[in-house]
Design an enzyme around this catalytic site. Structure first.
Site, PDB file in Angstrom:
ATOM      1  N   GLY A  53     -37.629  -6.664 -59.536  1.00  0.00           N
ATOM      2  CA  GLY A  53     -36.964  -5.388 -59.282  1.00  0.00           C
ATOM      3  C   GLY A  53     -36.512  -5.305 -57.843  1.00  0.00           C
ATOM      4  O   GLY A  53     -37.013  -6.036 -56.979  1.00  0.00           O
ATOM      5  N   CYS A  80     -42.175 -11.707 -59.580  1.00  0.00           N
ATOM      6  CA  CYS A  80     -41.671 -11.116 -58.334  1.00  0.00           C
ATOM      7  C   CYS A  80     -42.218  -9.699 -58.137  1.00  0.00           C
ATOM      8  O   CYS A  80     -43.379  -9.526 -57.827  1.00  0.00           O
ATOM      9  CB  CYS A  80     -40.141 -11.160 -58.312  1.00  0.00           C
ATOM     10  N   TYR A  81     -41.397  -8.657 -58.344  1.00  0.00           N
ATOM     11  CA  TYR A  81     -41.885  -7.281 -58.239  1.00  0.00           C
ATOM     12  C   TYR A  81     -43.079  -7.079 -59.176  1.00  0.00           C
ATOM     13  O   TYR A  81     -44.038  -6.375 -58.838  1.00  0.00           O
ATOM     14  CB  TYR A  81     -40.759  -6.307 -58.608  1.00  0.00           C
ATOM     15  N   HIS A 166     -38.732 -16.665 -59.281  1.00  0.00           N
ATOM     16  CA  HIS A 166     -38.031 -16.356 -60.537  1.00  0.00           C
ATOM     17  C   HIS A 166     -37.895 -17.618 -61.389  1.00  0.00           C
ATOM     18  O   HIS A 166     -36.959 -18.411 -61.183  1.00  0.00           O
ATOM     19  CB  HIS A 166     -36.648 -15.773 -60.247  1.00  0.00           C
ATOM     20  N   GLU A 168     -36.891 -17.793 -64.364  1.00  0.00           N
ATOM     21  CA  GLU A 168     -35.757 -17.641 -65.277  1.00  0.00           C
ATOM     22  C   GLU A 168     -34.442 -18.130 -64.678  1.00  0.00           C
ATOM     23  O   GLU A 168     -33.475 -18.386 -65.395  1.00  0.00           O
ATOM     24  CB  GLU A 168     -35.612 -16.178 -65.711  1.00  0.00           C
ATOM     25  N   ASP A 224     -15.874 -13.254 -78.272  1.00  0.00           N
ATOM     26  CA  ASP A 224     -16.871 -12.254 -78.642  1.00  0.00           C
ATOM     27  C   ASP A 224     -16.426 -11.389 -79.823  1.00  0.00           C
ATOM     28  O   ASP A 224     -17.149 -11.235 -80.804  1.00  0.00           O
ATOM     29  CB  ASP A 224     -17.197 -11.362 -77.436  1.00  0.00           C
ATOM     30  N   LYS A 365     -22.758 -15.717 -73.934  1.00  0.00           N
ATOM     31  CA  LYS A 365     -21.574 -16.352 -74.503  1.00  0.00           C
ATOM     32  C   LYS A 365     -21.913 -17.608 -75.308  1.00  0.00           C
ATOM     33  O   LYS A 365     -21.400 -17.811 -76.410  1.00  0.00           O
ATOM     34  CB  LYS A 365     -20.593 -16.697 -73.378  1.00  0.00           C
TER      35      LYS A 365
END
Length: 509
Positions: A53, A80-81, A166, A168, A224, A365
């Site tokens: 965050g 993290c946060y 992080h 991710e 999309d 995507k």
């Protein structure tokens, strides 16, 4: 289905946590940071992740945990946060970092379940101004940075784990392995998410949502909306009514391709609404990019409302909105920062008149393309480059008018023809031209010229959240430039954009 629940504390990377888990075929959902413990106690939820965050845990309005972390009945991973929040709530010491860490940082792994099967030194992505000075009672330090800062901690007896970096983010070494260790080894997830399940569940959900009512599809011909249309057609058949709005902001050949592919080949119910004059009138004199997006979004909905009146029983609007569209427009679940509005998100009026069906709003995507392959959609549709909903309006910096649109259309067509001819079209994530509000002096036919500059933007990416500029062969760039300057009246200079995302966005506006 067994799942991991992600609580969003406002990180721009929150959706990437979900993306990486889905890479592992693990189902997950994102919920607000203040989701109560009663909801987390559901049988199918096997673990909780606290996202990062933008705030300090000591800020006045900083979001806090909605429950006592120490008594959570399932494993918790703080990122993290999330690590700082866990540490603060359980008795650790959080302070402003003497040496703030942003970007790649080397850490040394000391052990722990979360790092099982991972090497002892890793380069990971940090982004924090606070630090955990000392861990809570009974926690072990499982990794530290070169600066001696605590990078990870855990309390296996209570199934509490936290990391300062992080995992991710693509740049973090072994980041996906860390998430896999948490989901599979710690949480014991055994049931996996895949695109086949998504199609089956989405068809069922669209049928249930629409009931006997008709659905309008906002068909643009892009990846999309095309996949969304085929998915919805599988669920609804003739109850799906596709509407293609010619905004006057399209590339050369877009309208003709819609007629050919979706009208003739797929046999959809499709209405082409020519609203080009309406859009251009609305955009007259407007230069600000946010105003352009909002105007186009509002005009788009206005046209759809008019078309809906002609379709009896139409109650729903189907859109191919993706996760990055939402994340960059508004905070999905938590208090994240807004980067730019998306025409399908930030531009929607409060009183829409339709209920939205957005089957891809938590997908990326490449996931949509995977679904499209299973639906047997042709490659030329699935792997075309992304084209923004606001169209060429946001690729013309400054005021939009018919003359500038025609100049950009011609240049864009030449650029596409040349990268296709060179065999590199499918190697590039996205390629496009930007008409700049800059004129420069040139010499054409031994005469002085004073005309527009054009920027070429080609980027490589996986999910559109980060991107690097494409290292195109100079001969290709030279051919593009030569043809544009020779064939397009109004352009006498071509430049190539070599900026990555971040710090820039992919589109210029």
């Amino acid at each position: 289905m067994e799942q991991i629940l992600i609580l969003d504390f406002g990180s721009q990377y929150t959706q990437l946590i979900a993306r990486r888990l889905r890479n592992l075929k693990i189902y997950c959902e994102i919920k607000p940071f203040d989701t109560p413990l009663e909801e987390i106690r559901k049988d199918d939820i096997k673990g909780v992740i606290f996202s990062g965050g933008p705030q300090s845990v000591y800020s006045k309005d900083a979001p806090g945990s909605p429950f006592d972390i120490a008594t959570c009945p399932i494993p918790v991973l703080g990122i993290c946060y999330g690590m700082q929040l866990m540490s603060r709530d359980l008795g650790g010491d959080i302070r402003k970092a003497v040496k703030r860490e942003y970007g790649l940082t080397k850490i040394r792994v000391k052990g722990g379940i979360l790092f099982k099967g991972i090497k002892k030194e890793l380069n990971v992505w940090m982004s924090h101004g606070d630090e955990v000075k000392s861990v809570p009672p009974e926690f072990n330090i499982s990794a530290q940075t070169e600066n001696g800062l605590i990078a990870a901690m855990e309390k296996p007896r209570r199934n509490l784990y936290a990391i300062q970096f992080h995992p991710e983010v693509y740049h973090s070494e072994s980041g996906i392995k860390i998430l896999e260790n948490f989901a599979k080894n710690i949480c014991g997830i055994k049931e996996f998410f895949d695109s086949g399940d998504f199609i089956k569940n989405s068809v069922k959900e669209i049928k249930k949502t629409a009931g006997k009512e008709k659905v309008i599809c906002a068909l643009s011909g892009g990846v999309d909306s095309s996949v969304a249309a085929v998915l919805a057609h599988k669920a609804l058949g003739k109850k799906l009514n596709c509407v293609f709005v010619d905004t006057g902001l399209l590339r050369a050949g877009d309208r003709e391709r819609i007629k050919e592919v979706f009208g003739k080949k797929f046999g959809f119910n499709i209405k082409i609404a020519d609203a080009s004059e309406y859009f251009l009138k609305k955009l007259n004199g407007v230069s600000d990019p946010e105003k352009k997006r909002k105007i186009i979004g509002a005009a788009f909905i206005d046209v759809f409302k008019q078309e809906a009146k002609k379709i009896k029983g139409a109650k729903f609007l189907l859109q191919g909105t993706l996760y990055p569209d939402i994340i960059e427009s508004v905070s999905v679940k938590g208090p994240s920062s807004v980067i730019k509005s998306h025409h399908n998100v930030g531009g929607l009026p409060k009183q829409l008149g339709f209920s939205l069906i957005e089957p891809f709003k938590f997908l990326f995507k490449d996931e949509v393309r995977e679904i499209g392959e299973k639906l047997n959609i042709p490659k030329e549709i699935l792997y075309q480059h992304p084209f923004p909903g606001p169209g060429l309006a946001i690729r013309i910096i400054g005021e939009v008018n018919e003359e500038r649109l025609n100049i950009l259309r011609q240049a864009d067509l030449i650029m596409r023809e040349e990268i296709i001819k060179a065999g590199v079209y499918y190697d590039i994530w996205q390629a496009f031209c930007v008409l700049l509000p800059v004129k420069s002096v040139g010499v054409m036919g031994d005469e002085r010229s004073y005309e527009n500059a054009l920027a070429i933007r080609c980027v490589d990416s996986v999910d559109g959240m980060t991107a690097d500029w494409s290292k195109l062969n100079h001969s290709i760039l030279g051919k593009i430039s030569s043809r544009i300057i020779s064939e397009v009246r109004g352009i006498n200079r071509v430049v190539y954009d070599i900026t990555s995302k971040p710090p820039a966005t992919i589109e210029w506006e």
